[in-house]
Structure formats: structure tokens, C-alpha cells
Design a protein around this motif. Structure first.
Motif, PDB file in Angstrom:
ATOM      1  N   PRO A 288      -0.404   8.948  -5.481  1.00  0.00           N
ATOM      2  CA  PRO A 288       0.145   7.597  -5.576  1.00  0.00           C
ATOM      3  C   PRO A 288      -0.681   6.594  -4.766  1.00  0.00           C
ATOM      4  O   PRO A 288      -1.088   6.882  -3.631  1.00  0.00           O
ATOM      5  CB  PRO A 288       1.552   7.760  -5.005  1.00  0.00           C
ATOM      6  N   ALA A 289      -0.953   5.449  -5.369  1.00  0.00           N
ATOM      7  CA  ALA A 289      -1.768   4.417  -4.727  1.00  0.00           C
ATOM      8  C   ALA A 289      -0.879   3.237  -4.339  1.00  0.00           C
ATOM      9  O   ALA A 289       0.099   2.925  -5.016  1.00  0.00           O
ATOM     10  CB  ALA A 289      -2.876   3.961  -5.667  1.00  0.00           C
ATOM     11  N   PHE A 290      -1.263   2.581  -3.232  1.00  0.00           N
ATOM     12  CA  PHE A 290      -0.466   1.464  -2.718  1.00  0.00           C
ATOM     13  C   PHE A 290      -1.398   0.309  -2.358  1.00  0.00           C
ATOM     14  O   PHE A 290      -2.487   0.524  -1.806  1.00  0.00           O
ATOM     15  CB  PHE A 290       0.331   1.894  -1.491  1.00  0.00           C
TER      16      PHE A 290
ATOM     17  N   GLN B 220       8.011  -9.124  -3.758  1.00  0.00           N
ATOM     18  CA  GLN B 220       8.119  -8.449  -5.054  1.00  0.00           C
ATOM     19  C   GLN B 220       7.368  -7.125  -4.972  1.00  0.00           C
ATOM     20  O   GLN B 220       6.233  -7.059  -4.479  1.00  0.00           O
ATOM     21  CB  GLN B 220       7.536  -9.304  -6.171  1.00  0.00           C
ATOM     22  N   VAL B 221       8.005  -6.065  -5.476  1.00  0.00           N
ATOM     23  CA  VAL B 221       7.404  -4.742  -5.486  1.00  0.00           C
ATOM     24  C   VAL B 221       7.283  -4.297  -6.941  1.00  0.00           C
ATOM     25  O   VAL B 221       8.247  -4.389  -7.711  1.00  0.00           O
ATOM     26  CB  VAL B 221       8.237  -3.726  -4.692  1.00  0.00           C
ATOM     27  N   ILE B 222       6.105  -3.826  -7.319  1.00  0.00           N
ATOM     28  CA  ILE B 222       5.842  -3.410  -8.696  1.00  0.00           C
ATOM     29  C   ILE B 222       5.192  -2.032  -8.670  1.00  0.00           C
ATOM     30  O   ILE B 222       4.131  -1.849  -8.067  1.00  0.00           O
ATOM     31  CB  ILE B 222       4.912  -4.394  -9.423  1.00  0.00           C
TER      32      ILE B 222
ATOM     33  N   VAL C  32       2.660  -4.615  -3.631  1.00  0.00           N
ATOM     34  CA  VAL C  32       3.620  -5.425  -2.889  1.00  0.00           C
ATOM     35  C   VAL C  32       3.068  -6.837  -2.811  1.00  0.00           C
ATOM     36  O   VAL C  32       1.935  -7.046  -2.353  1.00  0.00           O
ATOM     37  CB  VAL C  32       3.861  -4.883  -1.469  1.00  0.00           C
ATOM     38  N   LEU C  33       3.847  -7.793  -3.253  1.00  0.00           N
ATOM     39  CA  LEU C  33       3.474  -9.198  -3.158  1.00  0.00           C
ATOM     40  C   LEU C  33       4.332  -9.845  -2.073  1.00  0.00           C
ATOM     41  O   LEU C  33       5.569  -9.813  -2.152  1.00  0.00           O
ATOM     42  CB  LEU C  33       3.704  -9.923  -4.487  1.00  0.00           C
ATOM     43  N   VAL C  34       3.668 -10.381  -1.061  1.00  0.00           N
ATOM     44  CA  VAL C  34       4.387 -11.022   0.029  1.00  0.00           C
ATOM     45  C   VAL C  34       3.696 -12.327   0.400  1.00  0.00           C
ATOM     46  O   VAL C  34       2.492 -12.497   0.176  1.00  0.00           O
ATOM     47  CB  VAL C  34       4.474 -10.125   1.284  1.00  0.00           C
TER      48      VAL C  34
ATOM     49  N   LEU D 170       0.264   2.654   6.784  1.00  0.00           N
ATOM     50  CA  LEU D 170       0.843   3.402   5.663  1.00  0.00           C
ATOM     51  C   LEU D 170      -0.087   3.468   4.452  1.00  0.00           C
ATOM     52  O   LEU D 170       0.317   3.892   3.365  1.00  0.00           O
ATOM     53  CB  LEU D 170       2.178   2.769   5.259  1.00  0.00           C
ATOM     54  N   GLY D 171      -1.340   3.093   4.654  1.00  0.00           N
ATOM     55  CA  GLY D 171      -2.355   3.306   3.616  1.00  0.00           C
ATOM     56  C   GLY D 171      -2.373   2.296   2.496  1.00  0.00           C
ATOM     57  O   GLY D 171      -2.837   2.595   1.385  1.00  0.00           O
ATOM     58  N   PHE D 172      -1.915   1.074   2.735  1.00  0.00           N
ATOM     59  CA  PHE D 172      -1.949   0.032   1.705  1.00  0.00           C
ATOM     60  C   PHE D 172      -3.319  -0.628   1.684  1.00  0.00           C
ATOM     61  O   PHE D 172      -3.833  -1.044   2.726  1.00  0.00           O
ATOM     62  CB  PHE D 172      -0.881  -1.029   1.971  1.00  0.00           C
ATOM     63  N   GLU D 173      -3.905  -0.733   0.509  1.00  0.00           N
ATOM     64  CA  GLU D 173      -5.151  -1.465   0.348  1.00  0.00           C
ATOM     65  C   GLU D 173      -4.830  -2.950   0.228  1.00  0.00           C
ATOM     66  O   GLU D 173      -3.940  -3.348  -0.522  1.00  0.00           O
ATOM     67  CB  GLU D 173      -5.884  -0.999  -0.911  1.00  0.00           C
ATOM     68  N   LEU D 174      -5.548  -3.772   0.954  1.00  0.00           N
ATOM     69  CA  LEU D 174      -5.379  -5.214   0.869  1.00  0.00           C
ATOM     70  C   LEU D 174      -6.208  -5.737  -0.306  1.00  0.00           C
ATOM     71  O   LEU D 174      -7.418  -5.523  -0.380  1.00  0.00           O
ATOM     72  CB  LEU D 174      -5.837  -5.885   2.163  1.00  0.00           C
TER      73      LEU D 174
END
Length: 488
Positions: A260-262, A276-278, A454-456, A471-475
């Protein structure tokens, strides 16, 4: 196709004429022809207003691009209005449009088609058809006009580079379709547009702008036999060419992620109070798996019910802080080569552990939504099936209320799969069962690795940057969203 009984002596005559007869369709007032040169013609009779909608489309755009030609179809679209054999200059083209009394006109370049259209008074039908014939068949492609138009197209590209919606779209396109992301980028790259030559434009014309890769969509206060005669007269001598889609073709990777990618996208169009989370999965491509698309659409419609298990599962989870079912959605996007499935929700108070909440959202989708969907063919009730099928039927009826609405919808399906798909769509959806939905979910969702975005608001991202990193989220930013920037 209408069937005729004929005497043997007339068999040869009628066998020549038969392909030009109107093909019956399941939609009242809609007629389908195919000219000898392969050009398809769809005519929708609707005399409610003395107007005629005329559209011509080709299967092209992003789907026909390579990394060396991305953006050139869009540039070509602009050049269609810059002079042709009948109207020699851009000014002459504009005068002709005005003289036709067009209520509206435009051209668009998308992922799977390029189309041009306008609405004219019904008594100018022939003139309108002649206008598009000259534009699509005999554009001048003057080198000076090409150079003059490049800055216009470049301004569109560069103007979008820092737009958060474009960054989001390009960011997930590049990651969800890593093999050929340029096929989703109709805008293309500044460098390719700037360096485009007339020879490249003509090559696109000769390969893709051919009658056997095109269709006319005409509707309104018209008669199908008259339109057919005009099409033969105006477009009949347009020469058939080689099928631009013949031969082997490589398709997008059906499973682009090993795990899973984030990713997180700072999105200034969102207030600080919501995010918003997609979660996105690869879905069926109509070029490879048409059958699964019916179950996918039926599932998406059932799941869209605010009182259904999908919305209730998410809204009842206190961690997500979803205000009500109106803030959740899911569904499948039908595409020839780039189908995808989305689960999304708007969450309040993103200042509280937004990265972890997004990870938990993806896990809930996988465990509480996808797993039962892929394993329980009785997950939905007969009433839910009936309501969803009726909803899809009602939606199609609404789309068919006007000639323009019907033909625009038909053009989409003509490009994305086929018009036969559209004509038989409701029958196939109504025949779908719980077992079909389970098979679809098993093939495309169960134990597959999605991308979660994740859109913030940027301020929220800055405040929680360390959490997203940990937590490994790519910007995703304007610097890494675009596929072509990798090569710079």
C-alpha cells in the motif's frame, strides 16, 4: 441491421447498399450509419427546438501519445481553428462560426478522444457540416500560425503547474499508472509543445484524423435520411487510411504497487478544518475486461446509498470524524486503458493525527469494505440491487432527454469502449448478480495494494509534517507530480 428478402437478381445491388442503411438502435429517434470510408454517423432526431448540434470526434488525445509527443494533440486541437482549405485564416474561421449563428462552440482534448462541436440553427445544418469537414480534413497548419499558437498553449500548461487540483491529478496519475503516465496527460510538456514542428502535426493528422477513426454526432431538428445524404456528399470522399490502433499494444500495469502506498498533497482550496482522504485501486480497463465493468458500476451505485453499509461503516467510526454520509463517496471510472476505483471521505478536525487516520481509513476499506465484498455474494439485499438498477436506468433516461446530452454521452462511450456497449449497458447491468460483484472485487480489490492520498490545507501539513514523514507518506508537490519532470 434491417433484413430484407430479395430476389437473386437484385442481390448484388442490395449487398452494396446494405452497409449504408440505418442501423436500428435501442433508443427512439437515434440512427446509426457507417459510411463506406469507415466514418460513423449517429443522428438523433429531436424537434423540440429549431437547432442542430454537430460534433466530430476522433479516437486520440492522451491515449495516442508517447513520451515524445505528449501535448501535441492539444496543440493540434488549437490549430484546427487557425485556417483550412475553405477558411484560409483564423479570422476567416471565426467569421464563419459567427455567420453560422453558433449558439456555442468549442474543441476539447481528453485522455481518450479529441472532439469539436457547435450548435447552429437547423436550417444551417449543411453549412455546419461543411465547416467541420474543411476543418478536420484540410487544416492548413501554417508554420507562422503554429508559432503564434504555441504561447497560448504553453500559457495553459504553465498556468496549471501550481494549481492544486492539477498537482493532485498528475500526482496520482504518475503513481497509479507509472508505465505510461503520458497517456493521461493531454496537456503535455512545455518543451515538447515549444519544439513541435509542422511535420509532427501533419503526422498526427495522417495517422489519427482519418474517417475510420472518427465519428459524426448530429442531433436536433434534423431528419436522419437527410443527414445521411449530406454526410455522403460532404464526407464521402474522405479517404480511408490504416487503422491507427492496429498491431500489438502495451497496456498500463494492472498492479503498480508492491505494498500500500501513501501520499499527502498540500491543498490550499481546503479550509484548515477539513481534509479529504482518497484510496485508489486499479480497476477494469474496457480494452481488456469489459464484463467486470457492469458489476463495478452496479456496486458503486449500491455503495453510494447513504443508508448502505459503506457509508454507515465509515460514518460510525468516531476516529474519522465524518459529519454524515453526504461526505463519503466511492465508485469506478470507466476508461479504455486507465480504469480506477475510488473510496473517499471528508474528515473534520484534521489537526488531530491526520496521517494515522488516513492509514486507518485505508485499513478499514481493505478489511471492513473490500474483504466482505469479495467473499460474500449475498452482502447486498434484493432491494438494494433493485434500487441501484433503477437509479442507473433513470440516470440514462435523463442523459437522453436532449439530443446534445445523448450524443455527448454516446461519444464518450464510443471512445471509451463502443456504442454497442452503451446500447446494451442497462441489460448487462440489470443481469449482474451478487456473484458478479464478488468476482469483480476479488479480481481488482481483494488483497490488492492501493494508493491513499490525503489532501490537507498547507498549514495543517506543515504542523504535522513530522507525522506524515514518520508514517511513510510521500509529499506530492509541483516538483514531483509531473511525469515529465523526472527527465529534467
Amino acid at each position: 441491421m434491417k433484413k430484407f428478402r430479395m430476389v437473386l437478381a437484385l442481390l448484388l445491388i442490395f449487398s452494396i447498399a446494405l452497409p449504408l442503411a440505418a442501423q436500428e438502435t435501442s433508443i427512439k429517434g437515434l440512427y446509426h450509419y457507417t459510411l463506406d470510408n469507415g466514418l460513423e454517423l449517429y443522428v438523433m432526431e429531436n424537434s423540440m427546438a429549431p437547432l442542430a448540434y454537430i460534433e466530430i470526434a476522433v479516437r486520440a488525445g492522451g491515449i495516442g501519445q508517447t513520451k515524445e509527443t505528449a501535448g501535441l494533440f492539444h496543440l493540434y486541437e488549437h490549430m484546427m481553428f487557425k485556417g483550412n482549405s475553405k477558411y484560409k485564416t483564423a479570422a476567416a474561421v471565426q467569421r464563419a462560426i459567427n455567420d453560422l449563428g453558433c449558439a456555442s462552440w468549442n474543441g476539447t482534448t481528453g485522455a481518450e478522444y479529441v472532439n469539436y462541436f457547435f450548435t447552429v440553427p437547423a436550417d444551417r445544418l449543411e453549412d455546419g457540416m461543411e465547416f467541420w469537414s474543411a476543418a478536420i480534413r484540410d487544416p492548413l497548419m501554417d508554420p507562422k500560425e503554429l508559432e503564434n499558437e504555441k504561447p497560448v498553449v504553453l500559457s495553459e500548461i504553465t498556468g496549471d503547474l501550481n494549481d492544486p487540483s492539477q498537482i493532485m491529478y498528475s500526482g496520482y496519475s504518475k503513481r497509479l499508472f507509472p508505465q505510461f503516465p503520458e497517456r493521461l496527460d493531454a496537456g503535455g510538456t512545455p518543451e515538447l509543445v515549444q519544439n513541435c514542428t509542422v511535420e509532427q502535426i501533419i503526422e498526427i493528422k495522417n495517422r489519427f484524423y482519418v474517417p475510420n477513426n472518427a465519428a459524426l454526432f448530429i442531433g436536433g431538428d434534423v431528419h436522419h435520411k437527410e443527414v445521411k445524404k449530406l454526410a455522403d456528399k460532404i464526407f464521402g470522399d474522405w479517404k480511408r487510411a490504416a487503422d491507427p490502433w492496429a498491431g500489438e499494444r502495451e497496456y498500463q500495469d494492472p498492479e503498480p504497487f508492491l505494498s500500500p502506498a501513501f501520499a499527502v498533497v498540500p491543498y490550499d482550496q481546503l479550509p484548515e478544518q477539513m481534509a479529504q482522504v482518497i484510496t485508489m485501486y486499479r480497476g477494469p480497463d474496457t480494452a481488456l475486461d469489459t464484463e467486470s465493468t457492469y458489476a463495478a458500476d452496479l456496486w458503486g451505485t449500491i455503495a453510494g446509498n447513504p443508508a448502505g453499509s459503506y457509508a454507515q461503516t465509515l460514518c460510525s467510526n468516531p476516529e474519522f470524524m465524518i459529519p454524515n454520509p453526504a461526505y463519503v463517496a466511492c465508485g469506478y471510472a470507466t476508461m479504455k486503458e486507465t480504469g480506477y476505483i475510488q473510496f473517499q471521505a471528508v474528515m473534520m478536525n484534521p489537526q488531530e493525527s491526520m496521517a494515522q487516520r488516513a492509514k486507518d481509513f485505508q485499513q478499514v476499506i481493505a478489511e471492513d469494505i473490500v474483504t466482505p465484498l469479495a467473499n460474500d455474494p449475498n452482502m447486498f439485499t434484493e432491494e438494494e440491487f433493485a434500487l441501484a438498477k433503477q437509479s442507473l436506468s433513470d440516470s440514462q433516461i435523463l442523459n437522453e432527454e436532449t439530443a446534445k446530452g445523448l450524443l455527448s454521452n454516446l461519444r464518450f462511450w464510443w471512445a471509451a469502449t463502443s456504442t454497442d456497449y452503451y446500447f446494451s449497458y442497462l441489460d448487462n447491468v440489470k443481469a449482474a448478480t451478487g456473484e458478479d460483484i464478488t468476482a469483480f472485487a476479488s479480481k481488482y480489490l481483494f488483497e490488492k495494494n492501493p494508493l491513499t492520498l490525503v489532501l490537507v490545507n498547507p498549514a495543517v501539513y506543515e504542523a504535522q509534517k513530522a507525522d506524515f514523514d514518520a508514517l511513510g507518506f510521500e509529499l506530492i508537490t509541483a516538483e514531483n507530480a509531473y511525469w515529465w519532470k523526472d527527465a529534467e
